[in-house]
Design a protein around this motif. Sequence first.
Motif, PDB file in Angstrom:
ATOM      1  N   UNK A 282       0.853  -1.187   0.000  1.00 13.56           N
ATOM      2  CA  UNK A 282       0.000   0.000   0.000  1.00 13.56           C
ATOM      3  C   UNK A 282       0.889   1.237   0.000  1.00 13.56           C
ATOM      4  N   UNK A 283       0.285   2.376  -0.417  1.00 12.01           N
ATOM      5  CA  UNK A 283       1.047   3.632  -0.473  1.00 12.01           C
ATOM      6  C   UNK A 283       2.403   3.400  -1.140  1.00 12.01           C
ATOM      7  N   UNK A 284       2.355   2.870  -2.362  1.00 10.98           N
ATOM      8  CA  UNK A 284       3.583   2.453  -3.039  1.00 10.98           C
ATOM      9  C   UNK A 284       4.533   3.606  -3.325  1.00 10.98           C
ATOM     10  N   UNK A 285       4.015   4.823  -3.391  1.00 12.86           N
ATOM     11  CA  UNK A 285       4.874   5.977  -3.659  1.00 12.86           C
ATOM     12  C   UNK A 285       5.298   6.705  -2.388  1.00 12.86           C
ATOM     13  N   UNK A 286       5.051   6.098  -1.238  1.00 18.92           N
ATOM     14  CA  UNK A 286       5.412   6.702   0.042  1.00 18.92           C
ATOM     15  C   UNK A 286       6.280   5.736   0.842  1.00 18.92           C
ATOM     16  N   UNK A 287       6.903   6.234   1.891  1.00 20.07           N
ATOM     17  CA  UNK A 287       7.623   5.390   2.838  1.00 20.07           C
ATOM     18  C   UNK A 287       6.641   4.895   3.894  1.00 20.07           C
ATOM     19  N   UNK A 288       6.793   3.632   4.283  1.00 22.43           N
ATOM     20  CA  UNK A 288       5.964   3.058   5.332  1.00 22.43           C
ATOM     21  C   UNK A 288       6.824   2.730   6.543  1.00 22.43           C
ATOM     22  N   UNK A 289       6.244   2.857   7.745  1.00 21.08           N
ATOM     23  CA  UNK A 289       6.972   2.624   8.989  1.00 21.08           C
ATOM     24  C   UNK A 289       6.197   1.637   9.855  1.00 21.08           C
ATOM     25  N   UNK A 290       6.947   0.771  10.536  1.00 21.47           N
ATOM     26  CA  UNK A 290       6.340  -0.268  11.367  1.00 21.47           C
ATOM     27  C   UNK A 290       6.093   0.247  12.781  1.00 21.47           C
ATOM     28  N   UNK A 291       4.853   0.080  13.245  1.00 23.04           N
ATOM     29  CA  UNK A 291       4.482   0.405  14.625  1.00 23.04           C
ATOM     30  C   UNK A 291       3.900  -0.840  15.273  1.00 23.04           C
ATOM     31  N   UNK A 292       4.183  -1.006  16.556  1.00 24.01           N
ATOM     32  CA  UNK A 292       3.694  -2.159  17.315  1.00 24.01           C
ATOM     33  C   UNK A 292       2.708  -1.700  18.386  1.00 24.01           C
ATOM     34  N   UNK A 293       1.774  -2.578  18.708  1.00 26.00           N
ATOM     35  CA  UNK A 293       0.817  -2.313  19.780  1.00 26.00           C
ATOM     36  C   UNK A 293       1.042  -3.342  20.880  1.00 26.00           C
ATOM     37  N   UNK A 294       1.563  -2.866  22.016  1.00 25.29           N
ATOM     38  CA  UNK A 294       1.862  -3.768  23.120  1.00 25.29           C
ATOM     39  C   UNK A 294       2.467  -2.996  24.272  1.00 25.29           C
ATOM     40  N   UNK A 295       3.101  -3.703  25.189  1.00 25.54           N
ATOM     41  CA  UNK A 295       3.720  -3.063  26.342  1.00 25.54           C
ATOM     42  C   UNK A 295       4.990  -2.335  25.907  1.00 25.54           C
ATOM     43  N   UNK A 296       5.163  -1.125  26.415  1.00 27.63           N
ATOM     44  CA  UNK A 296       6.319  -0.303  26.065  1.00 27.63           C
ATOM     45  C   UNK A 296       6.930   0.270  27.329  1.00 27.63           C
ATOM     46  N   UNK A 297       8.252   0.445  27.304  1.00 25.17           N
ATOM     47  CA  UNK A 297       8.947   0.996  28.472  1.00 25.17           C
ATOM     48  C   UNK A 297       8.556   2.460  28.656  1.00 25.17           C
TER      49      UNK A 297
END
Length: 232
Positions: free
Chosen positions: A104-119
């Motif tokens: 998706x969004x082939x002409x854009x940069x994509x970034x990975x985000x996680x949903x869970x416990x974080x410090x």
Amino acid sequence: MRRALTSLTPHLASAKRGFCTKPEKIVTSVLFERLPVVIPKIDPVVYAFQEFSFRWQQQYRRKYPDEFLNKSSTRGKGEYQFDYVPAPRITEADKTNDRKSLERALDRRLYLLLYGNAYGAPTEDPVWHFPEKVYESDETLRKCAESALHNVLGDLSHTYFVGNAPMGHMVIQPKEDVKDLSPFKRFFFKSQVIATTKFNVGKCKDFVWVTKDELLEYFPEQAEYLNKMIIS
């Protein structure tokens, strides 16, 4: 005099020990990105300038005889000719807004985000965050960042870390409702997707691949800093 100085030495040492504080925690976070797959569309202003430039050049181009143009137009015609149809820029993942897909969004940069416990999160409830790890016994911060991404993906063969130094850092001040947590530093490292369109993301409740604009919506309090740090 020597005895007096000697007698004061233990007191000075104990005074210094009194000022020692808890060592500051360091957390490494990974900005894992997929680069654009197709060339972004030309800005309308740039397109208008290119059109004007082409027409301007056409006024002064060399003119060839019609016989030469007719001969050149017949070259290359044969049974091997075929009509090229480019792949669509809009994919099914774009139409359904499937943020779990890298297609998706082939002409854009994509970034990975996680949903869970974080410090450093205000509560124990899951929150959106980048792949992260607390720096403790790793050899370097870069190794710690690699370990953070490895814990999520399980395999780094389709990843590439850009440089050994972090791309940015921020000092996180814990909120008043968070007890027994001192300020800590978060260092960001950049890593990129290499030659794949799918990852088995684990050790989290959910994950998304988002553009820069979408990413800032997940971090309203840090949006100003992230907007300056992430060049997209």
